[in-house]
Scaffold this motif. Structure first.
Motif, PDB file in Angstrom:
ATOM      1  N   TYR A 162      20.102  89.129  37.021  1.00  0.00           N
ATOM      2  CA  TYR A 162      19.376  89.465  38.402  1.00  0.00           C
ATOM      3  C   TYR A 162      18.549  88.205  39.004  1.00  0.00           C
ATOM      4  N   GLN A 163      19.204  86.985  38.598  1.00  0.00           N
ATOM      5  CA  GLN A 163      18.384  85.753  39.173  1.00  0.00           C
ATOM      6  C   GLN A 163      19.411  85.122  40.303  1.00  0.00           C
ATOM      7  N   ARG A 164      18.896  84.788  41.167  1.00  0.00           N
ATOM      8  CA  ARG A 164      19.826  84.214  42.053  1.00  0.00           C
ATOM      9  C   ARG A 164      19.319  82.628  42.382  1.00  0.00           C
ATOM     10  N   GLY A 165      19.972  81.785  42.130  1.00  0.00           N
ATOM     11  CA  GLY A 165      19.802  80.377  42.529  1.00  0.00           C
ATOM     12  C   GLY A 165      18.964  79.638  41.584  1.00  0.00           C
ATOM     13  N   GLN A 166      18.825  80.104  40.526  1.00  0.00           N
ATOM     14  CA  GLN A 166      18.028  79.497  39.343  1.00  0.00           C
ATOM     15  C   GLN A 166      18.824  78.492  38.583  1.00  0.00           C
ATOM     16  N   HIS A 215      21.098  91.145  50.307  1.00  0.00           N
ATOM     17  CA  HIS A 215      21.841  92.162  49.248  1.00  0.00           C
ATOM     18  C   HIS A 215      20.573  92.470  48.186  1.00  0.00           C
ATOM     19  N   ASP A 258      17.268  92.764  43.152  1.00  0.00           N
ATOM     20  CA  ASP A 258      18.502  93.535  42.999  1.00  0.00           C
ATOM     21  C   ASP A 258      18.655  94.747  43.106  1.00  0.00           C
TER      22      ASP A 258
END
Length: 185
Positions: free
Chosen positions: A34-38, A154, A129
């Motif tokens: 569920y992480q984005r851009g980490q 999203h 998310d």
């Protein structure tokens, strides 16, 4: 610097000793899905910790805070406070080793109270998310209201202490998406 203490936790600046734990949960499928851009590389995490180790809570710049056990200083997760244009947004990750222990609720409850006391005129929003049911349940338990789906990113939008104009803007964005989706064959 310790920003605040709860019954079981401290929220403090990240430190080099936290890098191994951050690397572990940033690369765990349970947390990473569920992480984005980490940042996920060890060198990237080391650089992130070095860059963010002296962050302060203000409306001028984001701050990355460690969530650690009060008794042992063991890192259990992190929270990033992102102020921008009258809004404070939070992002958080709790290590899979510490899920379902109430740490996220305990840390975020105290942090939100402190932030709202210091910055009462700010809107508070979180994005998650749409499949992250535990995060959505946590936000609702923290008093956030589900404002709908944000198609451009999203994510589901959640808000707390929102000004009426902000609430209307966020709901309008969600409604526009719903009406466009409903008309699609």
């Amino acid at each position: 610097m310790i920003f605040l203490e709860t019954r079981r936790l401290i929220l403090r600046n990240v430190a080099p000793r936290d890098a191994a734990a951050i690397y572990d949960y940033h690369n765990s499928e349970v947390c990473a899905r569920y992480q984005r851009g980490q940042t996920r590389t060890r060198s990237g995490i080391d650089a992130l910790v070095q860059r963010r180790r002296n962050d302060l809570l203000s409306l001028d710049a984001p701050a990355l805070l460690a969530i650690a056990l009060k008794e042992t200083d063991e890192l259990v997760g992190e929270v990033v406070v992102m102020p921008q244009d009258g809004t404070v947004s939070l992002g958080y990750t709790i290590s899979y080793l510490h899920h379902r222990k109430g740490y996220a609720f305990e840390a975020l409850s105290a942090l939100l109270a402190m932030l709202h006391e210091h910055f009462p005129s700010q809107d508070f929003v979180c994005f998650t998310d749409p499949e992250n049911r535990p995060s959505m349940a946590l936000l609702q338990k923290l008093g956030y209201q589900d404002l709908g789906y944000a198609p451009k990113i999203h994510a589901r939008m959640f808000g707390k202490w929102l000004r009426p104009d902000t609430r209307a803007e966020l709901r309008q964005a969600a409604q526009e998406h719903s009406s466009h989706s409903a008309g699609t064959p």
